[in-house]
Write an enzyme that holds these catalytic residues in place. Structure first.
Site, short mmCIF file in Angstrom:
data_model
loop_
_atom_site.label_atom_id
_atom_site.label_comp_id
_atom_site.label_asym_id
_atom_site.label_seq_id
_atom_site.Cartn_x
_atom_site.Cartn_y
_atom_site.Cartn_z
N ARG A 1 48.50 32.52 -34.59
CA ARG A 1 48.44 33.20 -33.29
C ARG A 1 48.50 34.69 -33.56
O ARG A 1 47.47 35.35 -33.62
CB ARG A 1 49.62 32.70 -32.44
CG ARG A 1 49.56 33.06 -30.98
CD ARG A 1 50.71 32.47 -30.20
NE ARG A 1 52.02 32.98 -30.59
CZ ARG A 1 53.15 32.77 -29.92
NH1 ARG A 1 53.14 32.05 -28.81
NH2 ARG A 1 54.29 33.26 -30.33
N TYR B 1 48.91 18.38 4.19
CA TYR B 1 47.48 18.58 3.92
C TYR B 1 46.87 17.37 3.23
O TYR B 1 47.49 16.76 2.34
CB TYR B 1 47.28 19.78 2.99
CG TYR B 1 47.39 21.12 3.66
CD1 TYR B 1 46.55 21.47 4.73
CD2 TYR B 1 48.32 22.06 3.22
CE1 TYR B 1 46.64 22.72 5.33
CE2 TYR B 1 48.42 23.31 3.80
CZ TYR B 1 47.57 23.65 4.87
OH TYR B 1 47.67 24.87 5.44
N MET C 1 51.58 26.37 0.69
CA MET C 1 51.82 27.71 0.14
C MET C 1 53.25 28.17 0.38
O MET C 1 53.90 28.73 -0.52
CB MET C 1 50.84 28.71 0.77
CG MET C 1 50.95 30.09 0.18
SD MET C 1 49.94 31.31 1.03
CE MET C 1 48.30 30.81 0.55
N LYS D 1 61.59 38.78 -22.93
CA LYS D 1 60.22 39.05 -22.47
C LYS D 1 59.99 38.42 -21.10
O LYS D 1 60.80 37.59 -20.66
CB LYS D 1 59.23 38.51 -23.50
CG LYS D 1 59.31 37.00 -23.73
CD LYS D 1 58.52 36.57 -24.96
CE LYS D 1 58.64 35.07 -25.18
NZ LYS D 1 57.99 34.64 -26.45
C1 LIG Z 1 58.87 33.84 -27.11
C2 LIG Z 1 59.19 34.05 -28.53
C3 LIG Z 1 60.49 33.83 -29.00
C4 LIG Z 1 61.56 33.18 -28.17
O1 LIG Z 1 61.26 31.81 -28.08
P1 LIG Z 1 62.19 30.78 -27.31
O2 LIG Z 1 61.58 29.46 -27.61
O3 LIG Z 1 62.11 31.14 -25.87
O4 LIG Z 1 63.55 30.93 -27.84
C5 LIG Z 1 60.77 34.19 -30.31
N1 LIG Z 1 59.82 34.70 -31.10
C6 LIG Z 1 58.54 34.89 -30.71
C7 LIG Z 1 57.53 35.44 -31.65
C8 LIG Z 1 58.18 34.56 -29.39
O5 LIG Z 1 56.92 34.73 -28.99
#
Ligand SMILES: *Cc1c(COP(=O)(O)O)cnc(C)c1O
Length: 368
Positions: free
Chosen positions: A139, A258, A306, A41
């Protein structure tokens, strides 16, 4: 002659696909006989989902996870029809048909998603679905009551997989790990025909009783330490280096950057470097980050701008101090997790923030 893109780039990100593949093999060996999948992802945690996934397909990985439908469609285009691709966030209302068109497995997280998917499955051939039961993350996922109420429905829609997600896997002693595992076992007991998966990167290191039928690591593939507080069993998969634009002498008592927040307590040498928070290098590294120049640690001083950062290079070898030479910002001396600790965040955040302005170089795995 125009110089090649790498030599004129302000900062270069090297992505070591060989290290990603080696990390996947390490995790697959640890999880065996459970199957090892891969989570790619957020554009493969910033490394490039298509490149990472293609390298992993060659290594034998055939199930992938992304977060969103669009990530899934892009990955399907990159990988062709064969590998399984599951979309963790599931279908938004009205988008189920897109899943069928791209042969994406939806992760069904609530009764509405199950309902919408069941309307499609009565009409024709659909990819198998994954059911997500919440066991303590609160979640996404079906609550235990929703799960119980959906059992028959789930059985009728061609669901093939059951997943849940651990909240505290990076803290092995946390009591929630065992509680989540018990709840997941109970859910699996109700749907014994489904292939079950609970562990992400850190969960793999909680032991075989957390592996079930398949595991789904993401961050550990990219070199983030899945066992914080213990030595990192993974290889670093990225190297980031940025170019020195200017070297300057500075007198004692002068301020830098800055806000004039950094004062030189002695005369020294500064390097102004072509990287800033617009590149995703975190602004919270102001006054606290560092780089490495030919084996010498050079502290980041003043506020990060930046497009620019200033390093105190007084301790570096004089022969290394010339415009165009590079300071290493992620590498063997200072890994993703080190930068994250200095920035007050986690390695996941450093990787997924890696910017679009870097010149990217991919190192392919060695053949064989
Ligand atoms: C992001 C995610 C993973 C992978 O998690 P890592 O800690 O990056 O290995 C697996 N399952 C779900 C549901 C996630 O949201």
């Amino acid at each position: 002659m125009t110089p090649d893109p790498a030599s004129r780039a302000g900062a270069i990100l090297e992505i070591d696909l060989g290290a990603v593949v080696a990390n996947w093999r390490t995790l697959a060996a640890k999880a065996a006989p459970a199957t090892c999948t891969a989570v790619v992802k957020a554009n493969g945690y910033g490394l490039g989902a298509a490149r990472v996934a293609r390298a992993l397909v060659t290594a034998g990985c055939n199930r992938f996870f992304v977060a969103t439908l669009d990530e899934g469609i892009a990955l399907r285009q990159a990988l062709g029809p064969k590998p399984e691709i599951a979309v963790l966030n599931g279908p938004l209302p009205g988008s189920s048909e897109e899943f069928v068109a791209a042969r994406l497995m939806p992760v069904l997280n609530d009764p509405n998603q199950i309902e919408a998917w069941s309307r499609l499955t009565t009409r024709g051939e659909c990819p198998p679905a994954m059911i997500h039961v919440d066991t303590g993350m609160s979640r996404l996922g079906l609550s235990p009551m929703e799960f119980e109420a959906s059992i028959e429905h789930i059985a009728s829609i061609g669901a093939a997989f059951l997943i849940s997600h651990l909240a505290c896997a990076d803290t092995p002693a946390h009591p929630l790990n065992a509680i989540q595992r018990e709840r997941f076992l109970a859910a699996r007991h109700r749907l014994p025909g489904l292939k079950a998966g609970l562990a992400a990167s850190s969960g793999i290191f909680l032991g075989p009783e957390f592996h079930f039928d398949f595991v789904r690591p993401g961050a550990a593939l990219c070199g983030v330490n899945p066992t914080p507080g213990s030595p990192n069993p993974m290889h670093q998969a990225v190297r980031l280096a940025a170019r020195m634009l200017q070297i300057r002498k500075i007198d004692s008592g002068e301020s830098v950057g800055y806000g004039a927040e950094h004062f030189m307590s002695r005369p020294g040498l500064l390097a102004t470097v072509s990287i800033g928070y617009a590149d995703g290098w975190p602004r919270s590294l102001s006054h606290r980050g560092c780089g490495w120049l030919a084996g010498t640690r050079v502290p980041l001083i003043g506020r990060l701008s930046m497009d620019l950062a200033t390093f105190d290079v007084s301790a570096a070898a004089p022969a290394e101090l010339y415009p165009g030479n590079m300071i290493e910002l992620i590498g063997e001396h200072y890994g993703v997790d080190d930068a994250a600790a200095d920035a007050g965040t986690i390695g996941y955040d450093i990787l997924t923030s890696l910017g679009a302005r870097y010149h990217r170089i991919y190192r392919e795995p060695d053949a064989g």
